[in-house]
Design a protein around this motif. Sequence first.
Motif, short mmCIF file in Angstrom:
data_model
loop_
_atom_site.label_atom_id
_atom_site.label_comp_id
_atom_site.label_asym_id
_atom_site.label_seq_id
_atom_site.Cartn_x
_atom_site.Cartn_y
_atom_site.Cartn_z
N CYS A 53 0.86 -1.19 0.00
CA CYS A 53 0.00 0.00 0.00
C CYS A 53 0.90 1.25 0.00
CB CYS A 53 -0.92 0.03 1.21
SG CYS A 53 -1.82 -1.50 1.52
N PHE A 54 1.13 1.83 -1.17
CA PHE A 54 1.98 3.02 -1.27
C PHE A 54 1.12 4.21 -1.67
CE2 PHE A 54 6.69 1.97 -1.40
CZ PHE A 54 6.54 0.86 -0.60
N THR A 55 1.24 5.29 -0.89
CA THR A 55 0.43 6.48 -1.11
C THR A 55 1.33 7.66 -1.42
OG1 THR A 55 -1.24 5.67 0.45
CG2 THR A 55 -1.30 8.02 -0.11
N ASN B 16 -1.89 3.44 -4.26
CA ASN B 16 -1.73 2.28 -5.13
C ASN B 16 -1.63 1.04 -4.25
OD1 ASN B 16 -1.31 0.68 -7.41
ND2 ASN B 16 0.91 0.97 -7.35
N ILE B 17 -2.63 0.17 -4.33
CA ILE B 17 -2.68 -1.03 -3.49
C ILE B 17 -2.63 -2.25 -4.40
CG2 ILE B 17 -4.04 -2.31 -1.79
CD1 ILE B 17 -5.35 0.34 -1.00
N ILE B 18 -1.59 -3.07 -4.20
CA ILE B 18 -1.42 -4.24 -5.06
C ILE B 18 -1.09 -5.46 -4.21
CG2 ILE B 18 -0.69 -2.90 -7.06
CD1 ILE B 18 2.18 -3.74 -6.42
N LEU B 19 -1.41 -6.62 -4.73
CA LEU B 19 -1.03 -7.88 -4.10
C LEU B 19 0.43 -8.18 -4.43
CD1 LEU B 19 -1.58 -10.71 -2.82
CD2 LEU B 19 -2.38 -11.42 -5.09
N VAL B 20 1.20 -8.53 -3.40
CA VAL B 20 2.58 -8.96 -3.61
C VAL B 20 2.55 -10.40 -4.11
CG1 VAL B 20 4.84 -9.33 -2.56
CG2 VAL B 20 3.41 -7.41 -1.81
N PRO B 21 3.09 -10.67 -5.30
CA PRO B 21 3.02 -12.03 -5.86
C PRO B 21 3.69 -13.07 -4.97
CG PRO B 21 3.72 -10.44 -7.52
CD PRO B 21 3.75 -9.72 -6.22
N ASN B 22 3.18 -14.29 -5.06
CA ASN B 22 3.75 -15.46 -4.37
C ASN B 22 3.69 -15.34 -2.84
OD1 ASN B 22 4.55 -16.62 -6.92
ND2 ASN B 22 6.30 -15.21 -6.91
N ASN C 292 9.48 8.52 7.13
CA ASN C 292 10.28 9.75 7.15
C ASN C 292 10.27 10.48 5.81
OD1 ASN C 292 11.24 9.33 9.88
ND2 ASN C 292 12.57 7.74 9.04
N SER C 293 9.15 10.41 5.09
CA SER C 293 9.03 11.12 3.82
C SER C 293 7.69 11.84 3.77
CB SER C 293 9.14 10.14 2.65
OG SER C 293 8.85 10.80 1.43
N ASN C 294 7.70 13.02 3.14
CA ASN C 294 6.48 13.78 2.92
C ASN C 294 5.91 13.63 1.52
OD1 ASN C 294 6.37 15.04 5.54
ND2 ASN C 294 8.07 16.36 4.89
N ILE C 295 6.55 12.77 0.69
CA ILE C 295 6.05 12.58 -0.67
C ILE C 295 5.45 11.19 -0.88
CG2 ILE C 295 7.71 14.25 -1.58
CD1 ILE C 295 9.23 11.83 -2.77
N VAL C 296 5.86 10.22 -0.06
CA VAL C 296 5.33 8.86 -0.22
C VAL C 296 5.28 8.18 1.14
CG1 VAL C 296 7.63 7.93 -0.74
CG2 VAL C 296 5.59 6.66 -1.44
N LYS C 297 4.21 7.44 1.35
CA LYS C 297 4.04 6.62 2.55
C LYS C 297 3.97 5.18 2.09
CE LYS C 297 0.98 6.15 6.58
NZ LYS C 297 -0.29 6.63 7.20
N GLY C 298 4.99 4.41 2.45
CA GLY C 298 5.08 3.03 1.99
C GLY C 298 4.75 2.04 3.08
N GLU C 299 3.61 1.34 2.94
CA GLU C 299 3.14 0.42 3.97
C GLU C 299 2.90 -0.97 3.38
OE1 GLU C 299 0.38 2.92 6.93
OE2 GLU C 299 -0.33 2.95 4.84
N TYR C 300 2.95 -1.95 4.26
CA TYR C 300 2.57 -3.32 3.91
C TYR C 300 1.54 -3.82 4.91
CZ TYR C 300 6.32 -3.41 0.53
OH TYR C 300 7.12 -3.15 -0.55
N LYS D 246 -21.20 -11.89 0.39
CA LYS D 246 -19.94 -11.23 0.05
C LYS D 246 -18.82 -11.71 0.96
CE LYS D 246 -21.77 -6.83 -1.71
NZ LYS D 246 -21.77 -5.36 -1.51
N ASP D 247 -17.61 -11.73 0.41
CA ASP D 247 -16.44 -12.05 1.23
C ASP D 247 -16.21 -10.95 2.27
OD1 ASP D 247 -16.14 -14.21 -0.42
OD2 ASP D 247 -14.50 -13.34 -1.59
N ALA D 248 -15.50 -11.29 3.34
CA ALA D 248 -15.15 -10.32 4.38
C ALA D 248 -13.64 -10.28 4.52
CB ALA D 248 -15.79 -10.71 5.72
N THR D 249 -13.11 -9.07 4.74
CA THR D 249 -11.66 -8.87 4.72
C THR D 249 -11.22 -7.96 5.86
OG1 THR D 249 -11.52 -9.15 2.32
CG2 THR D 249 -9.73 -7.97 3.36
N VAL D 250 -10.05 -8.26 6.42
CA VAL D 250 -9.40 -7.37 7.38
C VAL D 250 -7.94 -7.23 6.97
CG1 VAL D 250 -8.89 -9.25 9.01
CG2 VAL D 250 -8.93 -6.88 9.82
N ASP D 251 -7.42 -6.01 7.00
CA ASP D 251 -6.02 -5.73 6.69
C ASP D 251 -5.27 -5.42 7.99
OD1 ASP D 251 -6.48 -6.09 4.01
OD2 ASP D 251 -6.66 -3.95 3.56
#
Length: 305
Positions: free
Chosen positions: A203-205, A216-222, A252-260, A273-278
């Motif tokens: 999850c990178f913003t 931008n939220i994407i699944l990490v392959p494998n 420590n950045s004001n331009i991108v927040k990089g989370e997993y 419907k499916d149910a999800t928690v992150d």
Amino acid sequence: MAVSCEILIARTEDDVFKPGDLVTGTIKYFIDEPTKFEGISMNFLGNGNCWWTKTEGGAISVGNSETYVNKTISFYTGKSGEELSGAYEYPFQFLLPINIPSSYKDGNCVIAYKIIVTFVRTTRREQFEAEIPVQGYVTTSVQEPMLFGLQKKLFPVFTDSKIALRGELENVAVTPGTNVNLTIKVNNDSNNEIFVRTELIKCFTLMSNHGETSANIILVPNTTTGSNIEKNSEQSIKCVVPTFVNLFSIQNSNIVKGEYKVRVTIEIPFPYKDATVDVPVVIGKIIGGVIAPDPMKNEHCDEEK
């Protein structure tokens, strides 16, 4: 006349630099014939840039930039009538600041640290550069283990059914390449066989200088694993979600927040419907700190469809 230049940087044990490290090396340059220079300088520059296009209300380009370190040393200033030729060496050292983000690059964001050597003559300017790979420290205030939950309510005609999931994340903060371990207890009080799936989400913003954001939220392959849960049963399962050596959170950045995040999904047959928690995790070299993740939504309920 030609100038050749090498920027030789002393390597670290793992080929990356950490905040607070001393960057040392030597600049070697050769001038093939007597030439007059107005100046020769070295710049230690760390900066970040992000950009993207907003489509709401027409295409508008937005972005942001910031500087983490910017130090310049002039090791030659031109003297009247003096010409340089031959081979020269200039040793250097710089100290990396503490609170800086990791080096990063994708199609909409670049964070880079470089040494730039500039040769200035009256009629032209030549630059040579070398990149310094940086892996920033990350922090978390979440105590291990982290508990999380997910609940799905089903409403058949005659009975009230539900699916309850309770989980424990053993390691909230991991070094790149280390597995994230979970224990999940599922109470399937329904007449449906279900499937519990776990996977790692990136999850990178991006953040503009006017407050706009682009996520931008994407699944990490494998990284996907899962288990079947029988109807009207209770089951405890162990889950292992892998990370990789090239994955790391960005702080420590004001331009991108990089989370997993570890995404846990209850897959239920139609018409439900499916149910999800992150569940947030931090990937990187950990130091003590006070940064807390965003509040976690941990309960989901759907009406009968």
